[in-house]
Motif scaffolding. Structure first.
Motif, PDB file in Angstrom:
ATOM      1  N   THR A  66      -3.755  -1.767   6.459  1.00 45.74           N
ATOM      2  CA  THR A  66      -2.537  -2.221   7.106  1.00 45.74           C
ATOM      3  C   THR A  66      -1.687  -2.926   6.064  1.00 45.74           C
ATOM      4  OG1 THR A  66      -3.747  -2.551   9.167  1.00 45.74           O
ATOM      5  CG2 THR A  66      -1.601  -3.619   8.978  1.00 45.74           C
ATOM      6  N   ARG A  67      -0.439  -2.520   5.972  1.00 48.39           N
ATOM      7  CA  ARG A  67       0.502  -3.139   5.039  1.00 48.39           C
ATOM      8  C   ARG A  67       1.769  -3.500   5.814  1.00 48.39           C
ATOM      9  NH1 ARG A  67      -1.850  -1.361   0.279  1.00 48.39           N
ATOM     10  NH2 ARG A  67      -2.338   0.827   0.141  1.00 48.39           N
ATOM     11  N   ASN A  68       2.622  -4.251   5.160  1.00 47.50           N
ATOM     12  CA  ASN A  68       3.924  -4.567   5.724  1.00 47.50           C
ATOM     13  C   ASN A  68       4.701  -3.258   5.881  1.00 47.50           C
ATOM     14  OD1 ASN A  68       6.824  -5.175   5.710  1.00 47.50           O
ATOM     15  ND2 ASN A  68       6.154  -7.283   5.366  1.00 47.50           N
ATOM     16  N   ILE A  69       5.398  -3.105   6.979  1.00 46.09           N
ATOM     17  CA  ILE A  69       6.161  -1.881   7.252  1.00 46.09           C
ATOM     18  C   ILE A  69       7.159  -1.576   6.133  1.00 46.09           C
ATOM     19  CG2 ILE A  69       7.944  -0.959   8.796  1.00 46.09           C
ATOM     20  CD1 ILE A  69       6.297  -1.887  11.126  1.00 46.09           C
ATOM     21  N   ASP A  70       7.661  -2.605   5.462  1.00 44.91           N
ATOM     22  CA  ASP A  70       8.614  -2.396   4.363  1.00 44.91           C
ATOM     23  C   ASP A  70       7.993  -1.663   3.173  1.00 44.91           C
ATOM     24  OD1 ASP A  70      10.543  -3.686   5.845  1.00 44.91           O
ATOM     25  OD2 ASP A  70      10.112  -5.642   4.967  1.00 44.91           O
ATOM     26  N   SER A  71       6.656  -1.527   3.150  1.00 45.79           N
ATOM     27  CA  SER A  71       5.972  -0.814   2.076  1.00 45.79           C
ATOM     28  C   SER A  71       6.104   0.703   2.208  1.00 45.79           C
ATOM     29  CB  SER A  71       4.485  -1.171   2.062  1.00 45.79           C
ATOM     30  OG  SER A  71       4.309  -2.551   1.885  1.00 45.79           O
ATOM     31  N   TYR A  72       6.768   1.168   3.259  1.00 44.08           N
ATOM     32  CA  TYR A  72       6.884   2.603   3.524  1.00 44.08           C
ATOM     33  C   TYR A  72       8.360   3.000   3.547  1.00 44.08           C
ATOM     34  CZ  TYR A  72       2.071   1.807   4.714  1.00 44.08           C
ATOM     35  OH  TYR A  72       0.759   1.436   4.656  1.00 44.08           O
ATOM     36  N   ASP A 125      -0.020   3.448   9.779  1.00 44.01           N
ATOM     37  CA  ASP A 125      -1.441   3.311   9.477  1.00 44.01           C
ATOM     38  C   ASP A 125      -1.804   4.209   8.311  1.00 44.01           C
ATOM     39  OD1 ASP A 125      -2.663   1.656  11.784  1.00 44.01           O
ATOM     40  OD2 ASP A 125      -1.384   3.106  12.801  1.00 44.01           O
ATOM     41  N   GLU A 126      -2.425   3.607   7.303  1.00 43.11           N
ATOM     42  CA  GLU A 126      -3.012   4.373   6.203  1.00 43.11           C
ATOM     43  C   GLU A 126      -4.484   4.521   6.522  1.00 43.11           C
ATOM     44  OE1 GLU A 126      -2.552   3.337   2.072  1.00 43.11           O
ATOM     45  OE2 GLU A 126      -0.578   2.465   2.511  1.00 43.11           O
ATOM     46  N   VAL A 127      -4.957   5.754   6.548  1.00 43.57           N
ATOM     47  CA  VAL A 127      -6.350   6.011   6.885  1.00 43.57           C
ATOM     48  C   VAL A 127      -6.897   7.025   5.889  1.00 43.57           C
ATOM     49  CG1 VAL A 127      -7.950   6.676   8.698  1.00 43.57           C
ATOM     50  CG2 VAL A 127      -5.787   5.594   9.311  1.00 43.57           C
ATOM     51  N   GLU A 150      -6.330  11.389   2.106  1.00 46.34           N
ATOM     52  CA  GLU A 150      -5.540  10.180   2.283  1.00 46.34           C
ATOM     53  C   GLU A 150      -4.427  10.512   3.269  1.00 46.34           C
ATOM     54  OE1 GLU A 150      -4.549   7.867  -1.300  1.00 46.34           O
ATOM     55  OE2 GLU A 150      -5.603   9.453  -2.386  1.00 46.34           O
ATOM     56  N   ASN A 151      -4.292   9.697   4.315  1.00 47.68           N
ATOM     57  CA  ASN A 151      -3.337   9.948   5.389  1.00 47.68           C
ATOM     58  C   ASN A 151      -2.464   8.738   5.650  1.00 47.68           C
ATOM     59  OD1 ASN A 151      -4.598  12.567   6.595  1.00 47.68           O
ATOM     60  ND2 ASN A 151      -6.301  11.148   6.421  1.00 47.68           N
ATOM     61  N   VAL A 152      -1.247   9.007   6.097  1.00 41.67           N
ATOM     62  CA  VAL A 152      -0.373   7.973   6.642  1.00 41.67           C
ATOM     63  C   VAL A 152       0.148   8.505   7.968  1.00 41.67           C
ATOM     64  CG1 VAL A 152       1.828   6.766   6.400  1.00 41.67           C
ATOM     65  CG2 VAL A 152       0.291   6.914   4.452  1.00 41.67           C
ATOM     66  N   TYR A 153      -0.018   7.694   9.030  1.00 38.07           N
ATOM     67  CA  TYR A 153       0.459   8.043  10.371  1.00 38.07           C
ATOM     68  C   TYR A 153       1.590   7.080  10.711  1.00 38.07           C
ATOM     69  CZ  TYR A 153      -4.101  10.327  10.476  1.00 38.07           C
ATOM     70  OH  TYR A 153      -5.198  11.099  10.179  1.00 38.07           O
ATOM     71  N   ILE A 154       2.735   7.622  11.090  1.00 38.36           N
ATOM     72  CA  ILE A 154       3.920   6.798  11.352  1.00 38.36           C
ATOM     73  C   ILE A 154       4.451   7.052  12.761  1.00 38.36           C
ATOM     74  CG2 ILE A 154       6.354   6.445  10.730  1.00 38.36           C
ATOM     75  CD1 ILE A 154       5.624   6.981   7.847  1.00 38.36           C
ATOM     76  N   TRP A 164       1.292   1.169  21.601  1.00 40.65           N
ATOM     77  CA  TRP A 164       0.313   0.091  21.708  1.00 40.65           C
ATOM     78  C   TRP A 164      -0.336  -0.070  20.336  1.00 40.65           C
ATOM     79  CZ3 TRP A 164      -2.711   0.236  26.968  1.00 40.65           C
ATOM     80  CH2 TRP A 164      -1.788   0.344  28.022  1.00 40.65           C
ATOM     81  N   LYS A 165       0.251  -0.889  19.505  1.00 42.92           N
ATOM     82  CA  LYS A 165      -0.155  -1.001  18.097  1.00 42.92           C
ATOM     83  C   LYS A 165      -1.607  -1.444  17.915  1.00 42.92           C
ATOM     84  CE  LYS A 165       4.532  -2.167  16.810  1.00 42.92           C
ATOM     85  NZ  LYS A 165       5.409  -3.195  16.277  1.00 42.92           N
TER      86      LYS A 165
END
Length: 185
Positions: free
Chosen positions: A24-30, A46-48, A55-59, A101-102
């Protein structure tokens, strides 16, 4: 003693190999320049990763505040050759508003194919902010699957997408267990 150490090492290494890493990172990192998401506002990222596999990123993103109908976008990015590429996306619209639902999500590799099975929850609300329905979005093997429950029957019955029955039993049982334990109200 050496046997105990060897067995312990084997068990720990098996756990590490099968581990899914969620960052989990700050949203500004994307930034939109790297992840050109559809909406104007990031709602959830979410980086998973599965080590040595993917390596995945779900937005999840949305349109401007107070637009009706509301629109919610889901996009999956996968890293290939050190570059993030969009794999798949889907959008939802609703007269009222949509809410992600985060804190209600799950990441697993239920079928042990070294690919993430991702579960997300979102809900639809009317213009008075009263919740109308809850939806589970399963993203597995680059396909979308859904389960829905409605306020009309106090969230007692569930509707499944037509393709849900084609899921591997290991994935299906884990997802249904998660859904049945979820407080949908």
């Amino acid at each position: 003693m050496k046997k105990v150490i060897l067995i312990s090492f084997l068990l720990i290494s098996q756990f590490i190999v099968g581990q899914i890493l969620h960052t989990t990172r700050n949203i500004d990192s994307y930034p939109k320049s790297v992840f050109p998401y559809q909406g104007t506002r990031l709602m959830s990222v979410d980086e998973v990763h599965i080590p040595d596999s993917e390596e995945n990123v779900y937005i999840f993103s949305k349109i401007e505040v107070n637009k009706n109908p509301d629109s919610l976008y889901f996009q999956h990015y996968k890293k290939k050759n050190e570059k993030w590429n969009k794999v798949k996306s889907i959008s939802f619209s609703h007269n009222g508003f949509l809410s992600v639902w985060k804190s209600r999500k799950a990441f697993m590799d239920a079928d042990k194919n070294k690919s993430v099975d991702a579960v997300f929850i979102f809900s639809k609300h009317n213009s008075d902010k009263s919740q109308e329905s809850v939806h589970l979005l399963l993203y597995s093997n680059e396909e979308f699957y859904f389960i829905t429950a409605n306020k009309e029957d106090a969230y007692e019955s569930s509707t499944y997408s037509d393709n849900f029955k084609s899921l591997k039993e290991t994935i299906k049982s884990d997802v249904i267990k998660y859904w049945n334990a979820l407080d949908k109200k």
